[in-house]
Design a protein around this motif. Structure first.
Motif, PDB file in Angstrom:
ATOM      1  N   ALA A 140       8.561  -0.731  -2.362  1.00 13.34           N
ATOM      2  CA  ALA A 140       7.165  -1.099  -2.137  1.00 13.34           C
ATOM      3  C   ALA A 140       7.034  -1.651  -0.727  1.00 13.34           C
ATOM      4  O   ALA A 140       7.855  -2.477  -0.315  1.00 13.34           O
ATOM      5  N   ARG A 141       6.015  -1.199  -0.012  1.00  9.16           N
ATOM      6  CA  ARG A 141       5.857  -1.597   1.383  1.00  9.16           C
ATOM      7  C   ARG A 141       4.409  -1.943   1.701  1.00  9.16           C
ATOM      8  O   ARG A 141       3.485  -1.426   1.069  1.00  9.16           O
ATOM      9  N   ALA A 142       4.274  -2.791   2.686  1.00  8.39           N
ATOM     10  CA  ALA A 142       2.975  -3.031   3.302  1.00  8.39           C
ATOM     11  C   ALA A 142       3.034  -2.391   4.677  1.00  8.39           C
ATOM     12  O   ALA A 142       3.879  -2.757   5.500  1.00  8.39           O
ATOM     13  N   ASP A 192      -2.450   6.154   2.376  1.00  8.55           N
ATOM     14  CA  ASP A 192      -3.701   6.889   2.208  1.00  8.55           C
ATOM     15  C   ASP A 192      -3.815   7.488   0.807  1.00  8.55           C
ATOM     16  O   ASP A 192      -4.651   8.362   0.568  1.00  8.55           O
ATOM     17  N   ASP A 193      -2.920   7.053  -0.090  1.00 10.45           N
ATOM     18  CA  ASP A 193      -2.958   7.455  -1.493  1.00 10.45           C
ATOM     19  C   ASP A 193      -2.635   8.925  -1.692  1.00 10.45           C
ATOM     20  O   ASP A 193      -3.129   9.557  -2.624  1.00 10.45           O
ATOM     21  N   ASN A 240       0.803  -1.223   0.000  1.00  3.15           N
ATOM     22  CA  ASN A 240       0.000   0.000   0.000  1.00  3.15           C
ATOM     23  C   ASN A 240       0.834   1.271   0.000  1.00  3.15           C
ATOM     24  O   ASN A 240       0.289   2.368   0.103  1.00  3.15           O
ATOM     25  N   VAL A 241       2.124   1.120  -0.074  1.00  2.00           N
ATOM     26  CA  VAL A 241       3.010   2.285  -0.200  1.00  2.00           C
ATOM     27  C   VAL A 241       4.031   1.959  -1.282  1.00  2.00           C
ATOM     28  O   VAL A 241       4.700   0.931  -1.218  1.00  2.00           O
ATOM     29  N   MET A 242       4.132   2.826  -2.277  1.00  2.00           N
ATOM     30  CA  MET A 242       5.130   2.637  -3.326  1.00  2.00           C
ATOM     31  C   MET A 242       5.764   3.971  -3.643  1.00  2.00           C
ATOM     32  O   MET A 242       5.086   5.003  -3.640  1.00  2.00           O
ATOM     33  N   ASP A 289       8.703  -5.054   3.100  1.00  2.00           N
ATOM     34  CA  ASP A 289       9.506  -3.976   2.538  1.00  2.00           C
ATOM     35  C   ASP A 289      10.337  -4.547   1.398  1.00  2.00           C
ATOM     36  O   ASP A 289      11.168  -5.440   1.619  1.00  2.00           O
ATOM     37  N   TYR A 290      10.102  -4.041   0.195  1.00  2.00           N
ATOM     38  CA  TYR A 290      10.793  -4.568  -0.972  1.00  2.00           C
ATOM     39  C   TYR A 290      11.517  -3.436  -1.702  1.00  2.00           C
ATOM     40  O   TYR A 290      11.005  -2.318  -1.782  1.00  2.00           O
TER      41      TYR A 290
END
Length: 119
Positions: free
Chosen positions: A95-97, A52-53, A30-32, A107-108
């Motif tokens: 990219a993260r969750a 939260d986009d 949900n975070v990139m 965490d990628y």
């Protein structure tokens, strides 16, 4: 897995677009965004989409960089304009969750793509 592309050599004032495609298990992400690391410096945020986009930009790139994404392709882009020599860095896709408490549970990082801006 994150696959970044689009780096290269550009003259000051020029533009580049970076792409980062996510594959595999992406449902929790949900975070990139994009980070960068200049020679001899620490990795720093360039731009990202929060959970939260909302878009966040480093002050140094505001008004010049634009982050966007194509959810159907699981791809995030970084359009960079009016590039400066100080933008020279390796750019990393991330990219993260992130759960509601703010804790990062996944965490990628992509492999990094080099952007070189000549003066």
């Amino acid at each position: 897995q994150l696959q970044a592309s689009g780096g290269g050599l550009v003259q000051a004032g020029g533009s580049l677009r970076l792409s980062c495609a996510a594959s595999g298990s992406t449902s929790s992400i949900n975070v990139m965004g994009w980070y960068r690391q200049a020679p001899g410096k620490q990795r720093e945020l360039a731009a990202l989409f929060t959970k939260d986009d909302v878009t966040n930009y480093a002050d140094s790139v505001k008004g010049r960089f634009t982050i966007s994404r194509d959810n159907a392709k699981n791809t995030v882009y970084l359009q960079m304009t009016s590039l400066k020599p100080e933008d020279t860095a390796v750019y990393y896709c991330n990219a993260r969750a992130v759960v509601k408490s703010g804790r990062i549970v996944d965490d990628y990082w992509g492999q990094g793509t080099l952007v070189t801006v000549s003066s």
